[in-house]
Design a protein around this motif. Structure first.
Motif, PDB file in Angstrom:
ATOM      1  N   ALA A   1       0.717  -1.353   0.045  1.00 27.37           N
ATOM      2  CA  ALA A   1       0.093  -0.009   0.036  1.00 27.37           C
ATOM      3  C   ALA A   1       0.884   1.081   0.014  1.00 27.37           C
ATOM      4  O   ALA A   1       0.609   2.155  -0.617  1.00 27.37           O
ATOM      5  CB  ALA A   1      -0.858   0.143   1.154  1.00 27.37           C
ATOM      6  N   LYS A   2       1.782   1.367   0.841  1.00 28.09           N
ATOM      7  CA  LYS A   2       3.049   2.389   0.942  1.00 28.09           C
ATOM      8  C   LYS A   2       3.506   2.628  -0.565  1.00 28.09           C
ATOM      9  O   LYS A   2       3.691   3.861  -0.931  1.00 28.09           O
ATOM     10  CB  LYS A   2       3.733   2.176   1.997  1.00 28.09           C
ATOM     11  CG  LYS A   2       4.995   3.238   2.177  1.00 28.09           C
ATOM     12  CD  LYS A   2       4.125   4.341   2.991  1.00 28.09           C
ATOM     13  CE  LYS A   2       4.847   5.647   3.173  1.00 28.09           C
ATOM     14  NZ  LYS A   2       4.308   6.660   3.548  1.00 28.09           N
TER      15      LYS A   2
ATOM     16  N   SER B   1       2.271   1.596  -3.394  1.00 30.97           N
ATOM     17  CA  SER B   1       1.157   1.952  -4.417  1.00 30.97           C
ATOM     18  C   SER B   1       0.911   3.723  -4.102  1.00 30.97           C
ATOM     19  O   SER B   1       0.730   4.276  -5.076  1.00 30.97           O
ATOM     20  CB  SER B   1      -0.063   1.400  -4.334  1.00 30.97           C
ATOM     21  OG  SER B   1       0.151   0.005  -4.314  1.00 30.97           O
ATOM     22  N   ASP B   2       1.160   4.124  -2.903  1.00 29.47           N
ATOM     23  CA  ASP B   2       0.935   5.561  -3.044  1.00 29.47           C
ATOM     24  C   ASP B   2       1.917   6.422  -3.450  1.00 29.47           C
ATOM     25  O   ASP B   2       1.635   7.492  -4.058  1.00 29.47           O
ATOM     26  CB  ASP B   2       0.742   6.070  -1.266  1.00 29.47           C
ATOM     27  CG  ASP B   2      -0.191   5.440  -0.444  1.00 29.47           C
ATOM     28  OD1 ASP B   2      -1.203   5.202  -1.049  1.00 29.47           O
ATOM     29  OD2 ASP B   2      -0.255   5.331   0.446  1.00 29.47           O
TER      30      ASP B   2
ATOM     31  N   SER C   1       1.476   9.114  -6.571  1.00 29.06           N
ATOM     32  CA  SER C   1       1.750  10.015  -6.474  1.00 29.06           C
ATOM     33  C   SER C   1       2.654  10.784  -7.789  1.00 29.06           C
ATOM     34  O   SER C   1       2.764  12.141  -7.976  1.00 29.06           O
ATOM     35  CB  SER C   1       2.917  10.616  -5.309  1.00 29.06           C
ATOM     36  OG  SER C   1       4.103  10.061  -5.623  1.00 29.06           O
TER      37      SER C   1
ATOM     38  N   SER D   1      10.313   7.309   0.398  1.00 32.95           N
ATOM     39  CA  SER D   1       9.311   8.226   0.052  1.00 32.95           C
ATOM     40  C   SER D   1       9.718   9.528   0.426  1.00 32.95           C
ATOM     41  O   SER D   1       9.417  10.564  -0.372  1.00 32.95           O
ATOM     42  CB  SER D   1       7.881   7.788   0.592  1.00 32.95           C
ATOM     43  OG  SER D   1       7.824   8.103   1.966  1.00 32.95           O
TER      44      SER D   1
END
Length: 239
Positions: free
Chosen positions: A33-34, A36-37, A41, A73
């Motif tokens: 999920a991280k 994918s974020d 972006s 990130s």
């Protein structure tokens, strides 16, 4: 959502080798999920992160993998040419700095091993020949990256050594892992093994050749035994 995007080589790196696990294997949901974020972006494309990075992330305990992706990130990814190389660098630093000093990470890495490997290590701990604190997280993370039958052989080889005479058991253990990685793991990915196996010491479960003394230090040259035949970085000693 349509076909997946074509594999773009991960920032100039070669495509996955034959027999390598696919890059689409399961990551922990929170880590996926991280990532994918980050991809959503626009800071980084999914094809910018190659299969080796994903393999490395899979080998980490979930919380550690999350922290690595968080660090990734936070960087200005638009200015970084090889995003896979950058992510691998974070993983390497994380292992060397954090795991070496954090007992909780060592425990987490240990409990993430397959049950059969844990049982074999537990049996070794119970003999009193090896204290739990004498192997650090890097040992367990390296084991996780090997096919389970190879990891079993690594632990067996380690058990054969005269552990009472080995001061730095982590370095000795990592040296065995390195040797197996070079000689064994390739055979599990479709490659052959030069010479068919170990040069040093007899096959598993067999004694030394007739008239030969038993191998010291798990079949390694006795002059190397104090460091397990390897230097502090897990590489061969020269000479």
């Amino acid at each position: 959502g349509g076909p997946p995007p074509p594999y773009m080589g991960g920032g100039g790196m070669p495509p996955p080798a034959m027999g390598m696990p696919p890059a689409t294997g399961p990551l922990a949901q929170s880590v996926e999920a991280k990532l994918s974020d980050i991809f959503a972006s626009g800071a980084c494309k999914r094809e910018d992160v190659d299969h080796r990075c994903l393999e490395q992330l899979r080998s980490l305990p979930e919380q550690a993998a999350l922290e690595v992706v968080q660090k990734f990130s936070e960087a200005d990814l638009s200015s970084i040419n090889s995003k896979s190389g950058f992510l691998n660098g974070i993983i390497k630093r994380f292992r060397e700095q954090v795991f070496a000093s954090d007992p909780a990470m060592t425990q987490s890495a240990y409990t993430s091993l397959p049950p059969g490997i844990q049982s074999k290590l537990e049996a070794l701990f119970s003999t009193g020949l090896l204290n739990r604190t004498e192997l650090d997280a890097k040992c367990f993370l390296e084991l996780r990256q090997l096919p389970e039958p190879v990891a079993m052989e690594v632990v067996d080889k380690f058990c054969e050594a005269n552990l009472a005479d080995i001061r730095n058991k982590t370095a000795f253990f990592l040296g065995i892992v390195k040797r197996f990685k070079n000689e064994k793991a390739n055979s599990y990915m479709g490659g052959g093994m030069m010479g068919g196996g170990y040069r040093m010491g007899p096959p598993m479960g067999m004694g030394p050749p007739m008239g030969m003394p038993p191998p010291m230090g798990g079949g390694y040259n006795t002059n190397w035994q104090q460091s397990g035949g390897y230097d502090q970085y897990g590489g061969y000693q020269q000479g």
